[in-house]
Write a protein that holds these residues in place. Structure first.
Motif, PDB file in Angstrom:
ATOM      1  N   ARG A 135     -12.896  -4.475 -30.523  1.00  0.00           N
ATOM      2  CA  ARG A 135     -11.723  -5.346 -30.348  1.00  0.00           C
ATOM      3  C   ARG A 135     -11.768  -6.090 -29.014  1.00  0.00           C
ATOM      4  O   ARG A 135     -11.046  -7.076 -28.822  1.00  0.00           O
ATOM      5  N   GLU A 136     -12.607  -5.622 -28.066  1.00  0.00           N
ATOM      6  CA  GLU A 136     -12.732  -6.292 -26.767  1.00  0.00           C
ATOM      7  C   GLU A 136     -13.957  -7.207 -26.704  1.00  0.00           C
ATOM      8  O   GLU A 136     -14.240  -7.778 -25.650  1.00  0.00           O
ATOM      9  N   ARG A 137     -14.684  -7.344 -27.794  1.00  0.00           N
ATOM     10  CA  ARG A 137     -15.854  -8.236 -27.840  1.00  0.00           C
ATOM     11  C   ARG A 137     -15.875  -8.974 -29.176  1.00  0.00           C
ATOM     12  O   ARG A 137     -16.873  -8.998 -29.889  1.00  0.00           O
ATOM     13  N   LYS A 138     -14.740  -9.593 -29.504  1.00  0.00           N
ATOM     14  CA  LYS A 138     -14.589 -10.195 -30.826  1.00  0.00           C
ATOM     15  C   LYS A 138     -15.536 -11.369 -31.070  1.00  0.00           C
ATOM     16  O   LYS A 138     -15.832 -11.696 -32.212  1.00  0.00           O
ATOM     17  N   ASP A 139     -15.982 -12.013 -29.980  1.00  0.00           N
ATOM     18  CA  ASP A 139     -16.932 -13.114 -30.166  1.00  0.00           C
ATOM     19  C   ASP A 139     -18.268 -12.625 -30.718  1.00  0.00           C
ATOM     20  O   ASP A 139     -19.059 -13.421 -31.230  1.00  0.00           O
ATOM     21  N   ASP A 140     -18.525 -11.318 -30.610  1.00  0.00           N
ATOM     22  CA  ASP A 140     -19.769 -10.754 -31.146  1.00  0.00           C
ATOM     23  C   ASP A 140     -19.677 -10.450 -32.640  1.00  0.00           C
ATOM     24  O   ASP A 140     -20.693 -10.160 -33.271  1.00  0.00           O
ATOM     25  N   ILE A 141     -18.470 -10.486 -33.193  1.00  0.00           N
ATOM     26  CA  ILE A 141     -18.296 -10.082 -34.591  1.00  0.00           C
ATOM     27  C   ILE A 141     -19.136 -10.921 -35.556  1.00  0.00           C
ATOM     28  O   ILE A 141     -19.804 -10.369 -36.440  1.00  0.00           O
ATOM     29  N   PRO A 142     -19.168 -12.270 -35.437  1.00  0.00           N
ATOM     30  CA  PRO A 142     -20.030 -13.036 -36.351  1.00  0.00           C
ATOM     31  C   PRO A 142     -21.499 -12.662 -36.246  1.00  0.00           C
ATOM     32  O   PRO A 142     -22.198 -12.553 -37.262  1.00  0.00           O
ATOM     33  N   LEU A 143     -21.990 -12.442 -35.016  1.00  0.00           N
ATOM     34  CA  LEU A 143     -23.392 -12.039 -34.830  1.00  0.00           C
ATOM     35  C   LEU A 143     -23.667 -10.686 -35.472  1.00  0.00           C
ATOM     36  O   LEU A 143     -24.678 -10.495 -36.156  1.00  0.00           O
ATOM     37  N   LEU A 144     -22.760  -9.746 -35.233  1.00  0.00           N
ATOM     38  CA  LEU A 144     -22.922  -8.407 -35.800  1.00  0.00           C
ATOM     39  C   LEU A 144     -22.876  -8.453 -37.327  1.00  0.00           C
ATOM     40  O   LEU A 144     -23.695  -7.827 -38.002  1.00  0.00           O
ATOM     41  N   ALA A 145     -21.914  -9.201 -37.861  1.00  0.00           N
ATOM     42  CA  ALA A 145     -21.780  -9.292 -39.314  1.00  0.00           C
ATOM     43  C   ALA A 145     -23.033  -9.921 -39.922  1.00  0.00           C
ATOM     44  O   ALA A 145     -23.529  -9.459 -40.956  1.00  0.00           O
ATOM     45  N   GLN A 146     -23.553 -10.969 -39.271  1.00  0.00           N
ATOM     46  CA  GLN A 146     -24.764 -11.614 -39.790  1.00  0.00           C
ATOM     47  C   GLN A 146     -25.958 -10.664 -39.723  1.00  0.00           C
ATOM     48  O   GLN A 146     -26.801 -10.638 -40.616  1.00  0.00           O
TER      49      GLN A 146
END
Length: 483
Positions: free
Chosen positions: A320-331
């Motif tokens: 929740r403190e690094r939400k900009d990483d979510i698209p990278l992680l999901a991909q």
């Protein structure tokens, strides 16, 4: 589907470069290589600054700029760049120096196909674990099936700390909530350190019955206690010359904490029922989700053990403190899980799905995100993960679709998303609408990343094969956006 890998081969002998290219293409049929060549260190540094490479293979003795000088500049540009040094047997001291200065490994010349294949696979696995830009994530052996991924400022700081810890043998304490990737960090440190050829032994301190802990850690002699029908080697001895990962260190009872402290101080222990001491040089990496400082105040964790473990702490931020990483992680998880779902068409996330994932609080952190993407593979039938494929608690948008007058677009972090004017809205055609949005997105992504394909893939959250296919479909020339 073959894995696409970009490799830079650096040597002043064209014959050797051609030999390495030939071996890569013939001996690694499961990979598709995009290979660039350089004849000296200066050219290599220039190439690395202009392009992203999965691996750099570089000679030491070259004109203009030698490999050691080039290595220093490459690592200064990006410490996560994986470099394998090629050197003759008579110059192995150069290899030792290179590894000390940040090279992942070395390859002895003349290059044998067997050694080249082995080291390429190992280094590429390592890069996937540590880096993503993603560790990152880092490599690694066949037991490692995850990557450490992230491009947020907090994760860049974590990557930088991991890189420094790979060079030393100090004790490490990894702290973070459940599901943030603590064991992954421990593996990244081990498999990129001088002890990478030794064992990585993971122990969950909370899963061992208290009456068996001493035997589990230090081993026992036959007949040492009721039920000890044979001699057993403990984890500290098994992990000798490698790394012992003590997960959930906060669950250790006080009596065991005292014994662990002694091993950390003296590097030796005594198996249960034995009168002989056994030495160990295993590196200790511990992890916890507990508040150890509060436990010290409560008297449930020893202060002296805390300071012995806390030589170099790593704090892993919750998702929740690094939400900009979510698209990278999901991909990343899409790429990983696609191997288990060969019939699936999923390649990416719908922009509204990305918004929903970013809005969610993720109490289960990265582990919960991976489970969410796996669920999507089961229920989704299109090439994009739609909002409807997410669990119910995640399908909450602030803005109803009926209020959206223009097509929903996820802006790139590094640029404003510029679109060409849409046709008259009363004459909108869905396919035309979708293709125009897609084309505009790719052009904006290329502009933001100066036409660099690999950089665009990482920053725009788009699979490389998809990007290349769309570039061809829309007749887009990346060279037009270099400047």
């Amino acid at each position: 589907m073959k894995e696409n890998l970009s490799v830079l081969i650096v040597d002043d002998e064209a014959e050797l470069r051609a030999s390495v290219v030939s071996i890569l293409k013939s001996q690694l049929p499961d990979m598709e290589f995009q290979i660039q060549e350089a004849s000296d260190g200066r050219q290599a540094v220039q190439n690395v600054m202009e392009h992203d490479f999965d691996l750099v293979m570089m000679d030491v003795r070259m004109p203009e700029m030698n490999g050691l000088e080039a290595l220093a500049m490459i690592k200064e540009n990006d410490p996560r760049t994986f470099v394998v040094i090629m050197t003759a047997h008579s110059n192995l001291s150069d290899a030792v120096t290179a590894i000390r200065d940040g090279a992942y490994d070395y390859l002895e010349k003349p290059v044998s196909p067997e050694n080249l294949v082995k080291i390429v696979r190992k280094s590429l696995e390592a890069r996937e674990m540590v880096s993503s830009l993603a560790l990152s994530n880092p490599i690694f052996d066949d037991d490692v099936d995850s990557e450490f991924v992230g491009s947020s400022q907090k994760m860049k700081e974590v990557f930088g700390l991991i890189y420094k810890l790979c060079k030393v043998d100090t004790t490490v304490l990894i702290r973070g909530e459940n599901g943030t990737g603590k064991e992954l960090v421990a593996k990244a440190i081990h498999f990129n350190s001088p002890k990478k050829s030794g064992p990585f032994i993971a122990v969950n301190c909370g899963a061992i019955p208290e009456n068996l802990m001493e035997s589990e850690f230090f081993g026992h002699e036959k007949g040492a206690f009721t039920g000890a029908s044979e001699r057993k080697i403990g984890k500290f001895q098994v992990a000798n010359n490698g790394t012992l990962f003590l997960d959930e260190i906060g669950e250790l009872p006080l009596e065991m904490q005292v014994k662990l402290l002694r091993v950390l101080q003296e590097k030796k222990f005594m198996p249960v029922g034995s009168n002989r001491e056994v030495k160990t040089n295993a590196r200790i990496v511990a992890a916890t989700n507990r508040n150890l400082e509060k436990m010290i105040e409560e008297g449930t964790f020893r202060e002296d053990l805390f300071y012995r473990l806390n030589v170099m702490p790593i704090f892993l931020p919750p998702l929740r403190e690094r939400k900009d990483d979510i698209p990278l992680l999901a991909q990343h998880f899409i790429k990983k899980l696609a191997k288990n779902f060969p019939e699936s068409q999923i390649e990416s996330l719908h922009p509204l799905t990305i918004d929903a994932l970013k809005a969610y609080r993720w109490p289960g952190n990265i582990r919960e995100l991976e489970n969410t993407i796996e669920r999507a593979f089961i229920v989704e039938s299109s090439a994009q993960v739609q909002l409807q494929s997410l669990p119910e608690q995640m399908r909450k948008l602030e803005t109803p679709l009926s209020n959206i007058s223009d097509p929903p677009v996820t802006p790139l972090s590094s640029t404003n998303f510029e679109r060409t004017p849409w046709p008259n809205k009363s004459a909108l055609d869905y396919e035309l609408f979708k293709e125009q949005a897609e084309k505009d997105f790719i052009i904006s992504a290329l502009k933001a990343n100066k036409g660099k394909i690999n950089q665009t893939v990482a920053h725009a959250n788009i699979p490389k094969n998809t990007l290349l296919r769309k570039i061809k479909k829309y007749a887009i020339n990346p060279e037009d956006y270099k400047n």
